[in-house]
Scaffold this motif. Structure first.
Motif, mmCIF file in Angstrom:
data_model
loop_
_atom_site.group_PDB
_atom_site.id
_atom_site.type_symbol
_atom_site.label_atom_id
_atom_site.label_comp_id
_atom_site.label_asym_id
_atom_site.label_seq_id
_atom_site.Cartn_x
_atom_site.Cartn_y
_atom_site.Cartn_z
ATOM 1 N N GLN A 118 44.232 32.391 27.080
ATOM 2 C CA GLN A 118 43.298 32.352 25.958
ATOM 3 C C GLN A 118 44.067 32.075 24.676
ATOM 4 O OE1 GLN A 118 41.244 36.041 24.943
ATOM 5 N NE2 GLN A 118 39.411 34.883 24.436
ATOM 6 N N VAL A 131 39.397 29.470 26.382
ATOM 7 C CA VAL A 131 39.979 29.922 27.645
ATOM 8 C C VAL A 131 40.136 28.738 28.592
ATOM 9 C CG1 VAL A 131 39.609 31.385 29.670
ATOM 10 C CG2 VAL A 131 38.988 32.227 27.396
ATOM 11 N N ASN A 181 44.655 31.713 37.155
ATOM 12 C CA ASN A 181 44.660 32.728 36.099
ATOM 13 C C ASN A 181 44.422 32.052 34.753
ATOM 14 O OD1 ASN A 181 45.298 35.473 37.230
ATOM 15 N ND2 ASN A 181 46.827 34.207 38.247
ATOM 16 N N VAL A 182 43.882 32.803 33.833
ATOM 17 C CA VAL A 182 43.426 32.187 32.588
ATOM 18 C C VAL A 182 44.406 32.456 31.448
ATOM 19 C CG1 VAL A 182 41.008 32.279 33.245
ATOM 20 C CG2 VAL A 182 42.019 34.205 32.004
ATOM 21 N N ARG A 199 40.321 31.383 20.625
ATOM 22 C CA ARG A 199 39.785 32.173 21.728
ATOM 23 C C ARG A 199 39.332 31.304 22.896
ATOM 24 N NH1 ARG A 199 41.802 36.998 21.182
ATOM 25 N NH2 ARG A 199 40.171 38.530 20.849
ATOM 26 N N VAL A 202 34.176 41.438 41.211
ATOM 27 C CA VAL A 202 35.302 41.070 40.346
ATOM 28 C C VAL A 202 35.820 39.695 40.771
ATOM 29 C CG1 VAL A 202 37.589 41.718 39.545
ATOM 30 C CG2 VAL A 202 35.905 43.483 40.086
ATOM 31 N N PRO A 203 35.927 38.733 39.861
ATOM 32 C CA PRO A 203 36.417 37.407 40.230
ATOM 33 C C PRO A 203 37.837 37.474 40.792
ATOM 34 C CG PRO A 203 35.482 37.377 38.022
ATOM 35 C CD PRO A 203 35.569 38.809 38.439
ATOM 36 N N TYR A 204 38.120 36.565 41.757
ATOM 37 C CA TYR A 204 39.463 36.471 42.322
ATOM 38 C C TYR A 204 40.148 35.227 41.755
ATOM 39 C CZ TYR A 204 43.234 35.910 45.661
ATOM 40 O OH TYR A 204 44.479 35.762 46.237
ATOM 41 N N PHE A 205 41.367 35.372 41.333
ATOM 42 C CA PHE A 205 42.108 34.265 40.721
ATOM 43 C C PHE A 205 43.261 33.880 41.644
ATOM 44 C CE2 PHE A 205 40.135 36.741 37.364
ATOM 45 C CZ PHE A 205 39.525 35.769 36.589
ATOM 46 N N HIS A 206 43.111 32.728 42.287
ATOM 47 C CA HIS A 206 44.139 32.268 43.232
ATOM 48 C C HIS A 206 45.316 31.632 42.475
ATOM 49 C CE1 HIS A 206 46.061 30.136 46.542
ATOM 50 N NE2 HIS A 206 45.997 29.032 45.812
ATOM 51 N N ALA A 207 46.501 31.897 42.979
ATOM 52 C CA ALA A 207 47.701 31.196 42.490
ATOM 53 C C ALA A 207 48.553 30.859 43.707
ATOM 54 C CB ALA A 207 48.488 32.062 41.510
ATOM 55 N N CYS A 208 49.026 29.628 43.795
ATOM 56 C CA CYS A 208 49.776 29.178 44.969
ATOM 57 C C CYS A 208 51.097 29.936 45.120
ATOM 58 C CB CYS A 208 50.111 27.693 44.849
ATOM 59 S SG CYS A 208 48.693 26.601 44.989
#
Lengths: 103, 283
Positions: A84, A91, A81-82, A89, A21-27
């Motif tokens: 859309q 992204v 994080n994405v 559509r 599962v992809p990991y989405f980093h946010a500061c």
């Protein structure tokens, strides 16, 4: 598995979590340790200019705008994080920040 | 004396033709209709296969296979396929490739037109979570919301922050989490100060939960903090600390799990947090 260092906050993170599962980093927001030195400098400056005693330093620090930034988003924060577009559509990530470097 | 004759079969009132039989399907589709497959997915290497049996006007029964490869970022992936004219008899959906636990992949199949950009839903046929061991089908399948039933249990290693920086983990786009546990190591520098670790939950901006550790941490210490719904704090033993979380709490996309550390020093350093969450796709 690739690991990256965020150029905005210095955090390190994997490209994927367990199970592919992809990991989405946010500061994270600015911490007290990051914001306080600037606040102390600002307080020292104010005290010097006003000739007030050092016992007023705490009150001055707490009123300094730099200290009020504890817990606020850091400048140039990265958020992978994405979002859309509802109709096209398309992204994209929320915020590029200063980018990331593979480590 | 002979027994009285009793007929055990009675003549039916309804008759059925042996030829020119109508198809047992309410779904007549034309070449203007499209089969639209929408997928929300978080696992790599997944191919979604949709099989359709269509009875053509000439009486030929045609099997069709539609394959799509969704992205892994949980956003909506829409695919549209033109259909031949005829009666849609059955649909089956299954996965090939990847190991997909429940809660990782959500599929909708519907009839529509004018796609793209905005598909017009002319009839939702399939809507459910799919996994490696659970296929979907129409007719007969249930139309479910992606949040129904148990989610996927995930053990997630978060970002290892730089020294002097707090921990912050954000619920990804189109995910819903239920936080069960958090574990993190905190190493303090030699700078004299009394730190206290708080675990905070917020909606991306505003805090709605702030739970402090019952004990403090001084200079040059290495302690590990476990947060969860454990009922009561038992204090510090063997460098292990506990922090209470509310009853496993749903967290929406964009909500954050953070530390806030009183008197955090520039040389203090958190390790990468380990989270145990239950996850659903929320489209």
């Amino acid at each position: 598995m690739a690991r990256y260092r965020c150029n905005s906050c210095g955090g390190e993170y994997p490209e994927q979590s367990t199970g592919g599962v992809p990991y989405f980093h946010a500061c994270p927001p600015l911490s007290e340790a990051e914001a306080l030195p600037a606040a102390v400098q600002a307080a020292a400056r104010v005290l010097r200019d006003a000739g007030k005693p050092e016992s007023d330093a705490r009150a001055v620090i707490e009123s300094a705008p730099e200290f009020a930034q504890v817990g606020t988003p850091r400048p140039d924060m990265r958020d992978e994080n994405v979002v859309q577009d509802r109709f096209t559509r398309k992204v994209s990530i929320v915020a590029e920040g200063k980018g990331r470097t593979e480590v | 004396m002979a027994e009285e004759f009793l007929s055990l079969t009675r003549r039916r009132d309804v008759g059925f033709p042996g030829r020119e039989v109508l198809p047992a399907s309410p779904l007549y589709v034309t070449r203007d209709d499209q089969l639209i497959i929408a997928v929300w997915n978080s696992v790599a290497g997944v191919t979604v296969q949709v099989r359709a049996r269509i009875l053509r006007p000439d009486g030929e029964l045609i099997p069709n296979l539609f394959e799509v490869v969704p992205t892994t970022d949980r956003v909506g992936n829409d695919f549209a396929f033109n259909l031949p004219e005829g009666f849609l008899l059955t649909l089956g959906v299954q996965l090939s490739g990847g190991t997909v636990p429940r809660g990782s992949c959500f599929v909708e199949v519907y009839l529509g037109r004018a796609f793209p950009p905005s598909g017009q839903d002319w009839g939702l046929l399939i809507s459910d979570n799919i996994s490696s061991n659970q296929d979907l089908g129409w007719p007969g399948g249930l139309l479910r919301n992606s949040l129904e039933g148990p989610g996927r249990l995930r053990s997630i290693t978060g970002t290892d922050p730089a020294a002097g920086v707090e921990i912050s983990e954000t619920v990804p786009t189109n995910a819903r989490w239920r936080l069960h546990a958090l574990y993190v190591q905190f190493v303090t520098s030699a700078t004299a100060a009394t730190r206290r670790v708080h675990i905070m939950l917020d909606d991306g901006a505003t805090t709605f939960w702030d739970s402090p550790s019952s004990a403090t941490q001084t200079a040059s210490q290495t302690l590990r903090y476990s947060a969860g719904n454990i009922g009561a704090i038992i204090g510090s033993n063997d460098s292990e600390m506990q922090i209470l979380l509310p009853t496993p709490i749903p967290l929406f996309a964009g909500y954050r799990i953070q530390t806030e550390t009183a008197s955090l020093q520039a040389g203090d350093n958190y390790g990468a947090p380990q989270l145990l969450v239950e996850e659903w796709i929320e489209d």
